[in-house]
Design a protein around this motif. Structure first.
Motif, PDB file in Angstrom:
ATOM      1  N   ASP A 187       0.860  -1.184   0.000  1.00 25.20           N
ATOM      2  CA  ASP A 187       0.000   0.000   0.000  1.00 25.20           C
ATOM      3  C   ASP A 187       0.892   1.228   0.000  1.00 25.20           C
ATOM      4  O   ASP A 187       1.419   1.640   1.036  1.00 25.20           O
ATOM      5  N   SER A 188       1.055   1.828  -1.161  1.00 20.80           N
ATOM      6  CA  SER A 188       1.969   2.965  -1.281  1.00 20.80           C
ATOM      7  C   SER A 188       1.509   4.155  -0.461  1.00 20.80           C
ATOM      8  O   SER A 188       2.329   4.959  -0.005  1.00 20.80           O
ATOM      9  N   HIS A 189       0.206   4.287  -0.235  1.00 18.79           N
ATOM     10  CA  HIS A 189      -0.302   5.426   0.530  1.00 18.79           C
ATOM     11  C   HIS A 189       0.080   5.337   2.006  1.00 18.79           C
ATOM     12  O   HIS A 189       0.149   6.357   2.688  1.00 18.79           O
ATOM     13  N   ALA A 190       0.337   4.115   2.504  1.00 20.04           N
ATOM     14  CA  ALA A 190       0.686   3.946   3.915  1.00 20.04           C
ATOM     15  C   ALA A 190       2.153   4.190   4.186  1.00 20.04           C
ATOM     16  O   ALA A 190       2.560   4.313   5.340  1.00 20.04           O
TER      17      ALA A 190
ATOM     18  N   GLY B   9      -3.323  -5.160   7.476  1.00 24.60           N
ATOM     19  CA  GLY B   9      -3.259  -3.710   7.579  1.00 24.60           C
ATOM     20  C   GLY B   9      -2.262  -3.249   8.622  1.00 24.60           C
ATOM     21  O   GLY B   9      -1.480  -4.038   9.169  1.00 24.60           O
TER      22      GLY B   9
END
Length: 940
Positions: A141-144, A241
């Motif tokens: 997840d690049s946004h994380a 997650g």
């Protein structure tokens, strides 16, 4: 909610299937909405306090947990090794690592540095190297990750938001990075958010001053320099997650160790550590606020009991007629309890929303407290709550209200029908019933068993409550043979004496007293004092009457509370409980604020300044020692370790470790609280220096600093420290115990032990300094040693700042506990409103006989003032006794001197009395306006 539904079933049955009882239950609430509102307001405060306590815990939990997103993101474990060369085989091994529970690994090189730009500096910062393309893919997840754009090229830097804010710069600015004795200028090409890999930071600091540089930059700067080597890391992301991945930590940890084998490394379970710390912080705060809020909750319970007794007295003739006409006692209980259930439901729902508002207000105040701290340990609070906590608060408040109403209804149903119809008060029994004696003896047996268990287990709680149950239990049997007043007075005095004596007895038996257990002591003291005063109210009233020269207004004001001793005792208990906890918190704050000199002397020894610098480019301490005005310098080596295999420890805990040499001892080391068998403090330090298997801990060791310690590691116990970088481990035996660790030294060991544990990282980067002008030296130090990341503080200032934070916390606690004062004032107001209503005829008679309105008004004011003064006196006196008994223990981790804040207590007492009188003003004014003709007519 299932519990609420099950408890409500009997009441719903009464309301749905018994129309007569339903009308009895609801008609008074409908006929007198203003008084119903007062009952609900008095009942909802307990629910609000419980809900607010849970919400406070949720907010701290969420705020600390936010660090898992900001400073870790997809990072669950961190594999560390000392030096770039030592990390190469580990990176190669993990590059081929495949596991079903892992969805990414990311190599990263890190070193500490000082960074400056445009006249601003960040003494504690990080230089990091990693491949940005790989970092974006890390964890799936690049946004994380917080990473964007290309990997910086030579001469470029990508900085984090915290560093940009500290230096007041942005894209296009030029920064200077100082590490390993060299300086490199870099142009900022991007600013990244504080998120995931971009916000990566290890340790307790919340400020992530990160600067990502081109690969090879750190190796070039560190070549040939004796500073602490760079850290070679491999970040590991578990499947799932940000929070879900931490559940796989144990399996991934085992797989990583199996893959790496005997190489020198450390595996840090970073994500789970943060989440566990968040959970512990939330639970600890909830427990603290809930425990102290118990006093206000109990005050609310007493208010509810008082209200229902007043309702029963007002309806006594009506209830007697109903019983005479054939209404069974069970039906009467059902009607009364159903009415109370309606109040409980409304107050629980309203109290839940009030609790959310209370939590929001308290967190707004707390955010200013934590936001005022330094950038390193500032905690940004984000208001949050869990619906489970809200439901728990509502259920607890509802069950407390329902239980109170039900028990009160059962008690009220036991009246004499003839006396009730004639509105005659039942005479007090001279001798207790035989059944009461048998029940009391059973309680005494339980208390005796509890006492024996407390002696054997050295349990303060059991030692406190066991003898109290024995004394309470035998009192009815004694009262059958001696006057009740004598028996009750003797029991109350004995309970008061034992409640104070239990502290030294528990200490003599080796018990460990948690400061929150003093709430139990406070409740016992207040309960016994109220019983004692209630037994002698007539004597108290007689003395007051003589002092007032038999003033008719005073005699009228005292007549009702002296005649209604139970009611007066309930009100007295409300005020005493609230004032007790408020005064005790004020005394705590005063005791801590008055210890600045002692704490400073204990923490300083022969020094007056503490300095810090970057391990990669430390301050030249030998040169510093030769400067003018510097009398002594004692260099220290500080590192982070994981503590394992300690008594009472179920899993590894991150901690600090500090090493010293002979210079630290020669000029006078900090004081010790317990030096074991050593004749002097200096001898204890020398033993630890000479023996690499010995260590010194503080009283807050492994307890979560900032609250009362629950010390489980003592002199002679052993624990294992694991280096968080190289993975080396060593087992230490505790040789001595220090008091409060204001300077955060953590575990103190000798320098040889640290070199064996940390190897090349054992570079002195901190020091204790003794200088002629400490304030001037500390002010100039950072500017002089900017390339070294220098920072200096006088030891007195460090202690003063931490004590100031404690004072702000106590202030926040007093604001929270002041809700109990609202309960007490509301209780006075409700009781006086009810008293005016039920005494309309008596007031009418007095007015018809010629009493002026101001005389009636003064009588009601005297009544409330009498109860309030007694409650304030009891609460204040017992709080001082309880606070003094705490000074006999080590409940706060040091020898606290007893101090009485006369000014604060005077303001509190005066404010409480004024609030009580203000609550009486409206009912007293209403009573003075009663017209005799209206009050004396036969029908309303």
């Amino acid at each position: 909610m299932i519990i609420v539904a099950l408890v409500s079933c009997p009441f719903l049955y009464v309301l749905a299937r018994r129309p007569v009882l339903r009308r009895l239950a609801l008609r008074n609430a409908v006929r007198r909405p203003r008084e119903t509102l007062l009952v609900v307001l008095g009942s909802l405060l307990g629910t609000a306090i419980m809900t607010g306590s849970f919400v406070i815990g949720d907010t701290f939990d969420a705020s600390v947990r936010r660090g898992a997103y900001e400073q870790l993101g997809p990072i669950d474990e961190v594999v560390s090794s000392n030096g770039i060369a030592a990390g190469a085989p580990i990176r190669a091994s993990l590059g081929a690592f495949h596991d079903a529970n892992v969805d990414g690994v990311l190599p990263l090189t890190l070193t500490r540095a000082a960074i400056a730009a445009d006249g601003f500096a960040a003494a504690k910062a990080q230089l990091l190297e990693t491949d940005f393309d790989a970092a974006r893919r890390f964890g799936g997840d690049s946004h994380a990750t917080g990473i964007s754009g290309a990997t910086p090229r030579p001469g470029e830097a990508v900085i984090g938001h915290d560093l940009a804010r500290s230096l007041h710069i942005g894209t296009g600015s030029t920064i200077e990075a100082f590490a390993y004795g060299s300086t490199v200028k870099l142009r900022v090409v991007r600013v990244l958010p504080k998120l995931g890999v971009a916000g990566f930071w290890r340790g307790d600091e919340t400020q992530a001053n990160n600067a990502f540089v081109a690969p090879g930059t750190i190796a070039t700067m560190s070549t040939g320099h004796p500073g602490a080597p760079p850290q070679s890391l491999v970040l590991v992301s578990n499947r799932g997650g940000v929070e879900q991945g931490a559940r796989l930590t144990d399996r991934v940890d085992a797989a990583l160790r199996a893959q790496l084998g005997p190489a020198k490394y450390s595996v840090e379970n970073a994500k789970r550590t943060v989440l566990d710390r968040a959970d512990a912080a939330g639970k600890s705060l909830s427990r603290l606020y809930t425990s102290l809020g118990t006093f206000a909750v109990l005050a609310g319970i007493l208010l509810l009991v008082n209200i229902f007794f007043m309702l029963a007295d007002e309806r006594k003739s009506e209830l007697g007629m109903l019983r005479a006409l054939g209404l069974r006692r069970a039906s009467l209980v059902g009607a009364f309890a159903a009415e109370g259930w309606c109040y409980a439901v409304i107050s629980a729902i309203a109290g839940t929303f009030a609790g959310l508002g209370l939590g929001r207000v308290l967190m707004a105040a707390a955010s200013k407290l934590f936001g005022s701290r330094s950038n390193d340990d500032r905690l940004t609070l984000h208001f949050a709550f869990k619906w489970a906590s809200v439901q728990r608060g509502m259920v607890v408040g509802f069950l407390i209200a329902v239980a109170t109403v039900l028990l009160t209804s059962l008690w009220l149903s036991r009246f004499n029908i003839i006396q009730a119809i004639r509105d005659i008060n039942e005479p007090a029994r001279r001798r207790p019933r035989r059944r009461a004696s048998y029940a009391g003896l059973a309680a005494a047996v339980v208390g005796l068993s509890l006492t024996l268990a407390g002696v054997m287990a050295a349990s303060f709680l059991a030692l406190m409550l066991g003898p109290v149950l024995v004394l309470v239990g035998v009192t009815p049997a004694i009262a059958r043979n001696v006057p009740r007043t004598i028996a009750t007075t003797g029991a109350a005095v004995a309970v008061l004496v034992w409640a104070v004596a239990a502290v030294p007895v528990a200490l003599a038996l080796g018990g460990n007293i948690d400061v929150l257990l003093f709430t139990v002591q406070g409740l016992v003291l207040v309960g016994a004092a109220v019983v004692l005063v209630a037994q002698h109210q007539e004597a108290v009233g007689h003395v007051i009457g003589r002092l007032a020269k038999r003033s008719l207004r005073v005699r009228l004001g005292l007549a009702y509370p002296l005649a209604r001793r139970f009611r007066t005792s309930m009100t007295l208990g409300m005020f005493a409980l609230v004032v007790f906890i408020l005064v005790m918190v004020s005394v705590f704050a005063s005791m801590f604020s008055g210890q600045l000199g002692k704490f400073t002397r204990d923490a300083s020894g022969g020094y007056n300044v503490v300095v810090e610098s970057n391990p990669s480019n430390p301050v030249p301490f030998d040169a510093l020692a030769r400067e003018r005005g510097v009398r002594a310098v004692a260099p220290l080596v500080t590192t982070n370790v994981d503590i394992t295999s300690a008594p009472g420890l179920s899993e590894a805990r991150p901690w600090e470790a500090t090493a010293y040499d002979a210079r630290f001892i020669d000029h006078g080391p900090p004081a010790l609280d317990d030096r074991g068998t050593a004749p002097t403090d200096g001898d204890a330090y020398r033993r630890v220096l000479a023996n690499p298997d010995l260590a010194i801990i503080d009283k807050f060791f492994l307890t979560g600093r900032g609250g009362p310690p629950h010390q489980s590691v003592h002199i002679g116990d052993t624990f294992t420290a694991v280096d968080t970088i190289g993975g080396a481990r060593h087992t230490f035996t505790v040789a001595a115990v220090a008091p409060n660790d204001f300077l955060q030294n953590g575990v103190l060991v000798g320098l040889p032990a640290m070199r064996a544990l940390s190897g090349a990282s054992s570079v002195p980067s901190r020091a204790y300094v003794d200088v002629g002008d400490p304030t001037r030296f500390a002010d100039r130090f950072a500017g002089r040693f900017l390339p070294n990341g220098g920072k200096a503080d006088t030891i007195r200032h460090v202690v003063q700042v931490q004590l100031a934070n404690q004072q702000q916390f106590f202030l926040l606690m007093r604001g929270y506990l002041a809700l109990g004062l609202v309960v007490g004032v509301a209780g006075i107001g409700v009781i006086m409103v009810r008293a005016v209503r039920e005494r309309r005829r008596q007031v009418g008679v007095l007015r018809a006989l010629g009493f002026q309105a101001r005389a009636v008004r003064a009588a009601f004011v005297v009544e409330s003032a009498f109860v309030a003064v007694e409650g304030v006196f009891i609460g204040t006196a017992l709080a001082l006794v309880c606070a003094w008994s705490i000074t006999l223990t080590d409940a706060f981790g040091s020898d606290i001197a007893f101090r009485v804040p006369i000014g604060s207590i005077a303001i509190l007492v005066l404010g409480t009395l004024l609030c009580a009188l203000a609550a009486t003003f409206a009912p007293a004014r209403s009573a003075s306006r009663i017209e005799p003709a209206v009050a004396l007519r036969l029908a309303d």
